[in-house]
Design a protein around this motif. Structure first.
Motif, PDB file in Angstrom:
ATOM      1  N   ILE A 104       0.837  -1.207   0.000  1.00 21.76           N
ATOM      2  CA  ILE A 104       0.000   0.000   0.000  1.00 21.76           C
ATOM      3  C   ILE A 104       0.871   1.256   0.000  1.00 21.76           C
ATOM      4  CG2 ILE A 104      -1.678   1.320   1.338  1.00 21.76           C
ATOM      5  CD1 ILE A 104      -2.836  -1.348   2.289  1.00 21.76           C
ATOM      6  N   LEU A 105       1.938   1.231   0.808  1.00 23.07           N
ATOM      7  CA  LEU A 105       2.851   2.380   0.827  1.00 23.07           C
ATOM      8  C   LEU A 105       3.508   2.581  -0.533  1.00 23.07           C
ATOM      9  CD1 LEU A 105       4.604   1.984   4.310  1.00 23.07           C
ATOM     10  CD2 LEU A 105       2.919   3.709   3.636  1.00 23.07           C
ATOM     11  N   SER A 106       3.872   1.483  -1.196  1.00 18.07           N
ATOM     12  CA  SER A 106       4.468   1.585  -2.530  1.00 18.07           C
ATOM     13  C   SER A 106       3.499   2.211  -3.515  1.00 18.07           C
ATOM     14  CB  SER A 106       4.881   0.187  -3.025  1.00 18.07           C
ATOM     15  OG  SER A 106       5.849  -0.381  -2.189  1.00 18.07           O
ATOM     16  N   LEU A 107       2.228   1.771  -3.426  1.00 20.83           N
ATOM     17  CA  LEU A 107       1.208   2.326  -4.308  1.00 20.83           C
ATOM     18  C   LEU A 107       1.024   3.822  -4.072  1.00 20.83           C
ATOM     19  CD1 LEU A 107      -1.076   1.890  -6.370  1.00 20.83           C
ATOM     20  CD2 LEU A 107      -2.565   1.263  -4.452  1.00 20.83           C
ATOM     21  N   ILE A 163       1.996   9.584  -5.459  1.00 27.09           N
ATOM     22  CA  ILE A 163       2.482  10.899  -5.019  1.00 27.09           C
ATOM     23  C   ILE A 163       3.621  11.387  -5.907  1.00 27.09           C
ATOM     24  CG2 ILE A 163       3.672  12.114  -3.151  1.00 27.09           C
ATOM     25  CD1 ILE A 163       2.047  10.340  -1.199  1.00 27.09           C
ATOM     26  N   ILE A 164       4.570  10.494  -6.212  1.00 27.77           N
ATOM     27  CA  ILE A 164       5.703  10.868  -7.063  1.00 27.77           C
ATOM     28  C   ILE A 164       5.219  11.335  -8.428  1.00 27.77           C
ATOM     29  CG2 ILE A 164       7.708   9.955  -8.306  1.00 27.77           C
ATOM     30  CD1 ILE A 164       8.194   8.108  -5.889  1.00 27.77           C
ATOM     31  N   ILE A 165       4.279  10.593  -9.015  1.00 27.49           N
ATOM     32  CA  ILE A 165       3.784  10.937 -10.349  1.00 27.49           C
ATOM     33  C   ILE A 165       3.022  12.253 -10.334  1.00 27.49           C
ATOM     34  CG2 ILE A 165       2.163  10.236 -12.162  1.00 27.49           C
ATOM     35  CD1 ILE A 165       2.956   7.329 -11.551  1.00 27.49           C
ATOM     36  N   ILE A 214      -5.730   4.887 -10.035  1.00 27.14           N
ATOM     37  CA  ILE A 214      -4.479   4.888 -10.800  1.00 27.14           C
ATOM     38  C   ILE A 214      -4.746   5.279 -12.248  1.00 27.14           C
ATOM     39  CG2 ILE A 214      -2.562   3.471 -11.628  1.00 27.14           C
ATOM     40  CD1 ILE A 214      -2.844   1.781  -9.118  1.00 27.14           C
ATOM     41  N   HIS A 215      -5.847   4.771 -12.818  1.00 25.28           N
ATOM     42  CA  HIS A 215      -6.178   5.123 -14.196  1.00 25.28           C
ATOM     43  C   HIS A 215      -6.547   6.609 -14.323  1.00 25.28           C
ATOM     44  CE1 HIS A 215      -6.313   0.758 -14.891  1.00 25.28           C
ATOM     45  NE2 HIS A 215      -6.182   1.062 -16.168  1.00 25.28           N
ATOM     46  N   VAL A 216      -7.232   7.138 -13.314  1.00 20.42           N
ATOM     47  CA  VAL A 216      -7.529   8.581 -13.324  1.00 20.42           C
ATOM     48  C   VAL A 216      -6.226   9.375 -13.341  1.00 20.42           C
ATOM     49  CG1 VAL A 216      -8.506  10.481 -11.984  1.00 20.42           C
ATOM     50  CG2 VAL A 216      -9.772   8.333 -12.194  1.00 20.42           C
ATOM     51  N   MET A 217      -5.282   8.958 -12.520  1.00 19.46           N
ATOM     52  CA  MET A 217      -3.986   9.637 -12.475  1.00 19.46           C
ATOM     53  C   MET A 217      -3.298   9.582 -13.839  1.00 19.46           C
ATOM     54  SD  MET A 217      -0.645   8.435 -10.335  1.00 19.46           S
ATOM     55  CE  MET A 217      -0.514   6.976 -11.397  1.00 19.46           C
ATOM     56  N   ILE A 218      -3.307   8.422 -14.468  1.00 26.01           N
ATOM     57  CA  ILE A 218      -2.664   8.283 -15.780  1.00 26.01           C
ATOM     58  C   ILE A 218      -3.353   9.174 -16.810  1.00 26.01           C
ATOM     59  CG2 ILE A 218      -2.199   6.677 -17.674  1.00 26.01           C
ATOM     60  CD1 ILE A 218      -1.931   4.464 -15.562  1.00 26.01           C
ATOM     61  N   ALA A 219      -4.689   9.176 -16.793  1.00 24.60           N
ATOM     62  CA  ALA A 219      -5.440   9.951 -17.778  1.00 24.60           C
ATOM     63  C   ALA A 219      -5.148  11.449 -17.660  1.00 24.60           C
ATOM     64  CB  ALA A 219      -6.935   9.694 -17.604  1.00 24.60           C
TER      65      ALA A 219
END
Length: 538
Positions: A218-221, A226-228, A309-314
């Motif tokens: 979860i922390l990795s996710l 956050i980094i992106i 995650i997909h929202v972030m990518i979009a």
């Protein structure tokens, strides 16, 4: 969801004698027992099995393994070639729409898990729910389809882990390194050995390790997100909401609507491990409640986290077309959005999550192999079904699955088209196994004939299961379509062939041999045989 009502019975009314012969009808009458506490040994005895595992997994422990199997970062990374087929609106709306139907499948599976909490899971349920004449065949097809899914899924996890590792090193080390197929294969073998050792640990230790791994996962996710987001805000900014939600970019030669359906495939492939909690049920405390909750938590947390995650990518992707046409879509996306060091960091986090994903799949698949071998389904069943006395885990099943996956990975030497087809089989095979018992429950078995566990869907049970079943039936052919309307040999989607060949082999085995001795899951309680739902009188 109604969790049922609990009646207190005296000790003489307990399920130490779960089946009574009816002198009037000659049928076996099931006597359900509801308690204010859960006795897992009695529940398992009701299904005809003795307790073999140590029940060292709590709800969080079961969810930990199951969540690791989803492996959101590597799953999203591996399925972008599906999710991005209809543009960013397809990524977002497509994931949400498909998730609703996948949640229907998950809820129905959770209900079956509470009703029949045995690690045989889906194939045990298929035998119980099917009409008497078809029970062995339904169980046989369900069991083998699920087992094939697990083996292909494990192979795909290990392959994607090694391919991303080698591709990432090649992309960022600044050297002109040419990697060959044998580099990937021998790296896969190394990981297989490491994962096999971890999957053979005692349940208590494995539960603690996976609990820690879940926090790290979860922390990795969160760290990757956050980094992106920070990097995107500083480097390129964010895409407009109008473009993200409305700008369809059909990446196929099919009509836009069909491309939208094809984008659903990313959700299906990501949810292949949805039944993990079911197969860990005999290692779980308060199994008839915790294991179903584990299934639903996995579907809900995993499904909505994947959508985020997909929202972030979009909102952050810079050149959509370039990403779609890249050899590795995830790496290309990270290179566009992040700095050199930032991209390496997120790839490292993806690799870590991928490793945990592969470990969870091996744990789950070994429990499936053990339960099937316990019932005599697999070749060399007596050896595979042995439980190690020191660890109380199915080490032989771990060895068997690891060996088969090592053989499957030899397709690396055939070419990328072959390896993609083999691994895409996992989605079809898994969901075929999911919907056989769910479909039987929804369209064949009436509510009055179905014994509900502590976790059930009440009057919505058949409707929810029916919706999930219809969705999967529609999606299975779509999973086999290529993106091109006129594909060549290397553009063709060979998934249907990859699934039909092994399933045809096991069906022929059943028709010409197994039907004479395979009558469904065996029970190891003296004097008991597997009950039939049609005999249940609740």
């Amino acid at each position: 969801m109604n969790l049922g009502e609990f009646d207190t019975l005296s000790s003489t009314d307990s399920v130490s004698k779960p089946y009574d012969s009816s002198t009037e009808t000659g049928e076996i009458t099931f006597r359900p027992v509801y308690r204010d506490h859960v006795d897992d040994t009695e529940d398992l005895a009701r299904l005809g099995y003795k307790q073999s595992f140590h029940r060292g997994l709590s709800l969080f422990g079961v969810f930990s393994v199951s969540f690791s199997v989803l492996g959101l970062l590597p799953s999203v990374a591996a399925t972008l070639n599906f999710s991005m087929l209809a543009g960013t609106p397809g990524m977002l709306w497509g994931w949400l729409i498909a998730l609703v139907f996948v949640l229907c499948v998950a809820a129905s599976m959770a209900e079956l898990c509470s009703s029949m909490p045995t690690s045989g899971g889906l194939y045990y349920s298929a035998k119980v729910l099917a009409p008497k004449r078809w029970g062995p065949l339904a169980s046989w097809v369900t069991g083998w389809s699920n087992y094939i899914a697990q083996l292909c899924f494990l192979g795909s996890c290990i392959y994607s882990l090694c391919a991303l590792l080698i591709y990432g090193v090649d992309e960022f080390d600044g050297k002109d390194f040419v990697y060959m197929n044998y580099h990937i294969y021998f790296l896969c073998l190394t990981f297989i050995v490491v994962l096999s050792i971890m999957a053979s640990l005692p349940t208590r230790i494995m539960g603690k390790i996976n609990s820690v791994f879940t926090f790290l996962n979860i922390l990795s996710l969160l760290a990757a997100i956050i980094i992106i987001l920070i990097s995107a805000s500083m480097r390129h900014g964010f895409n407009t909401s109008t473009g993200v939600w409305r700008n369809f970019q059909n990446q196929t030669e099919w009509p836009q609507g069909f491309a939208m359906f094809m984008s659903f495939c990313g959700v299906i492939w990501s949810m292949v491990g949805l039944d993990t909690s079911y197969h860990l049920v005999e290692e779980c405390a308060s199994a008839s409640v915790n294991a179903p909750n584990g299934i639903m938590l996995t579907a809900l947390v995993g499904g909505f986290s994947g959508w985020i995650i997909h929202v972030m990518i979009a909102y952050t992707v810079v050149d959509y077309s370039r990403v779609v046409n890249a050899p590795n879509l995830w790496v290309e996306y990270l290179i566009q959005v992040l700095s050199h060091n930032g991209a390496k960091a997120v790839i490292a986090l993806t690799l870590f999550s991928n490793f945990l994903m592969a470990q969870g799949v091996l744990i789950s698949s070994s429990r499936i192999a053990y339960s099937y071998a316990r019932d005599g389904v697999l070749p060399f069943s007596k050896w595979i079904a042995r439980i190690n006395k020191r660890t109380t885990t199915p080490i032989n099943a771990v060895i068997a699955n690891s060996s088969i996956v090592a053989a499957i990975l030899l397709f690396v030497f055939v070419g990328q088209c072959a390896i993609d087809a083999i691994f895409a089989v996992s989605g079809i095979a898994a969901f075929v196994a999911f919907i056989i018992p769910i479909g039987l429950r929804s369209f064949v078995v009436k509510d009055s004939k179905f014994f509900r566990g502590a976790w059930h869907l009440g009057r919505w049970s058949r409707f929810i299961g029916g919706v999930g079943t219809i969705f999967v039936v529609i999606m299975i052919p779509i999973l086999c379509f290529p993106t091109s309307m006129h594909p060549g040999p290397f553009d063709m989607n060979w998934t249907s062939l990859g699934y039909s060949v092994p399933m045809a082999a096991v069906l022929l085995w059943f028709a010409f041999g197994a039907k004479h001795w395979y009558k469904g899951p065996k029970t190891d309680m003296p004097g008991l045989d597997i009950p039939r739902m049609s005999s249940f009188k609740c």
